[in-house]
Design a protein around this motif. Sequence first.
Motif, PDB file in Angstrom:
ATOM      1  N   ASP A 294      52.011  32.779 115.653  1.00  0.00           N
ATOM      2  CA  ASP A 294      52.849  33.705 114.889  1.00  0.00           C
ATOM      3  C   ASP A 294      52.127  35.000 114.532  1.00  0.00           C
ATOM      4  N   PHE A 295      50.911  35.178 115.041  1.00  0.00           N
ATOM      5  CA  PHE A 295      50.181  36.412 114.759  1.00  0.00           C
ATOM      6  C   PHE A 295      50.754  37.536 115.611  1.00  0.00           C
TER       7      PHE A 295
ATOM      8  N   LEU B 140      37.348  36.141 116.325  1.00  0.00           N
ATOM      9  CA  LEU B 140      38.695  36.411 116.831  1.00  0.00           C
ATOM     10  C   LEU B 140      38.660  37.357 118.033  1.00  0.00           C
ATOM     11  N   TYR B 141      37.494  37.495 118.654  1.00  0.00           N
ATOM     12  CA  TYR B 141      37.344  38.381 119.809  1.00  0.00           C
ATOM     13  C   TYR B 141      36.471  37.708 120.860  1.00  0.00           C
TER      14      TYR B 141
ATOM     15  N   PHE C 267      42.426  38.464 119.613  1.00  0.00           N
ATOM     16  CA  PHE C 267      43.260  39.010 118.545  1.00  0.00           C
ATOM     17  C   PHE C 267      42.783  40.389 118.093  1.00  0.00           C
ATOM     18  N   ILE C 268      41.506  40.661 118.229  1.00  0.00           N
ATOM     19  CA  ILE C 268      41.002  41.970 117.826  1.00  0.00           C
ATOM     20  C   ILE C 268      41.484  43.048 118.795  1.00  0.00           C
ATOM     21  N   LYS C 269      41.571  42.715 120.064  1.00  0.00           N
ATOM     22  CA  LYS C 269      42.120  43.670 121.043  1.00  0.00           C
ATOM     23  C   LYS C 269      43.584  43.966 120.718  1.00  0.00           C
TER      24      LYS C 269
ATOM     25  N   GLY D 189      51.403  33.994 110.684  1.00  0.00           N
ATOM     26  CA  GLY D 189      52.549  34.646 110.053  1.00  0.00           C
ATOM     27  C   GLY D 189      52.212  35.113 108.643  1.00  0.00           C
ATOM     28  N   ILE D 190      52.890  36.176 108.189  1.00  0.00           N
ATOM     29  CA  ILE D 190      52.651  36.726 106.850  1.00  0.00           C
ATOM     30  C   ILE D 190      53.627  36.091 105.865  1.00  0.00           C
ATOM     31  N   PRO D 191      53.147  35.473 104.790  1.00  0.00           N
ATOM     32  CA  PRO D 191      54.046  34.921 103.783  1.00  0.00           C
ATOM     33  C   PRO D 191      55.020  35.976 103.265  1.00  0.00           C
TER      34      PRO D 191
END
Length: 413
Positions: free
Chosen positions: A58-59, A88-89, A108-110, A287-289
Amino acid sequence: MSVPTPEKRIADFEKMAYGMFIHWGMYSQLGMGEWVKAIPGMPDEEYDKLKDTFTGKDFDAEKIVLLAKRSGMKYITLTTRHHDGFSLYDTKELGDYNSLHSPAKRDFIKEFTDACHKHGIAPFLYHTTLDWHNKDFDNDFDAYLEYLRRSVEILCTGYGKIGGFWFDGNWSKRDADWKLDDLYGTIRKYQPEAMIINNTGLSARGETGHPEIDSVTFEQGLPEPINREGMKKYVSGEMCFTLNDHWAYGKNDYNYKTPAELIKTLCKCRKAGANLLLNIGPEGDGGIPVIMEGILSVIGRWIEQTKGVIYEGKPCGISGIWEDFGLKTEDGRVYLFVFDLPIVGNESVTVNNAKVGPRAFTGVKGQVKAVKWLDNGRELPFAQNEEAGLLSFLPTGYQYGANMVVRVAEVQF
């Protein structure tokens, strides 16, 4: 004593004023904060199993960047690697303890830096200097520092222009030689315009350090104005602050700060000439709450209604009673920030209905022509003693149906 002129990257950083901090990693799956490996404590073999379930499905980097932009934030600082050592990279030859070797199979950093560049948000990269996973941290510190430097070099060279690097963990070995010349020299070589920030922690807020540091930090505490007289280099200030009591997702942490408290905190940071870096903690899948989105959106609406003066305004020696203060922009405009005005209305329905008294300010230089609310342009009666630098004006209370928490008036000369 003279005050040094800020380098461009530092001046630009101060004008950003307000940024988003994101703590997210495989620890987020447990919903117990980012220190869950150390507090309450988990054996390596148990903690490392989290890598096998980390999907980040969900990111959505673009959604996060657009939320930040909609909320009035100008930059985002994302955890590339936290104290647990998981990245995360793509750490390339340095090892496989990263998101590309988890079920996520994503850099995820890219994704994050690409989304920032696309939408005009400056990407800042948090990187731990403390590492609970890499055994060299305790056994061969020189080897570990080269691993750390190489990790940062990968981030410097593979992700486009970086707004800044935000380090955290030197407080774990205060007397050690961290070889900061090598670490910061790597950044200056590849990303000369990037801010360099190294968090001094809860016990050393506002302390300066290495000459390459561009901003001091105030973790979870309101910043103090920085006395730059006689400094060899102009440094900025930044307060980092959580929405509740944890940096990373805490599923049972319901102690959220109110939008009103956070609006005041943002204003008090600007009163001290510092930025506010406000943290969110995405859930385990990224995901963001909803509550976090809602709080940030409210603050964004306040920034929009106040015409964004928090970005350009700087401390100018104007002080009011209680928490009130003034800021001045480079073109000479002056704005007064007024706290805690009452709502004016029928006493049967209005809570804490009270009369509105005058607000007085000192340090006002120049002959005042008018004082007007910034949000609606209404002109307010005022009195001035120009020789003494005193200005008093009579604000209006909020009409029923509104409470802006902090209201901004423009002074016209």
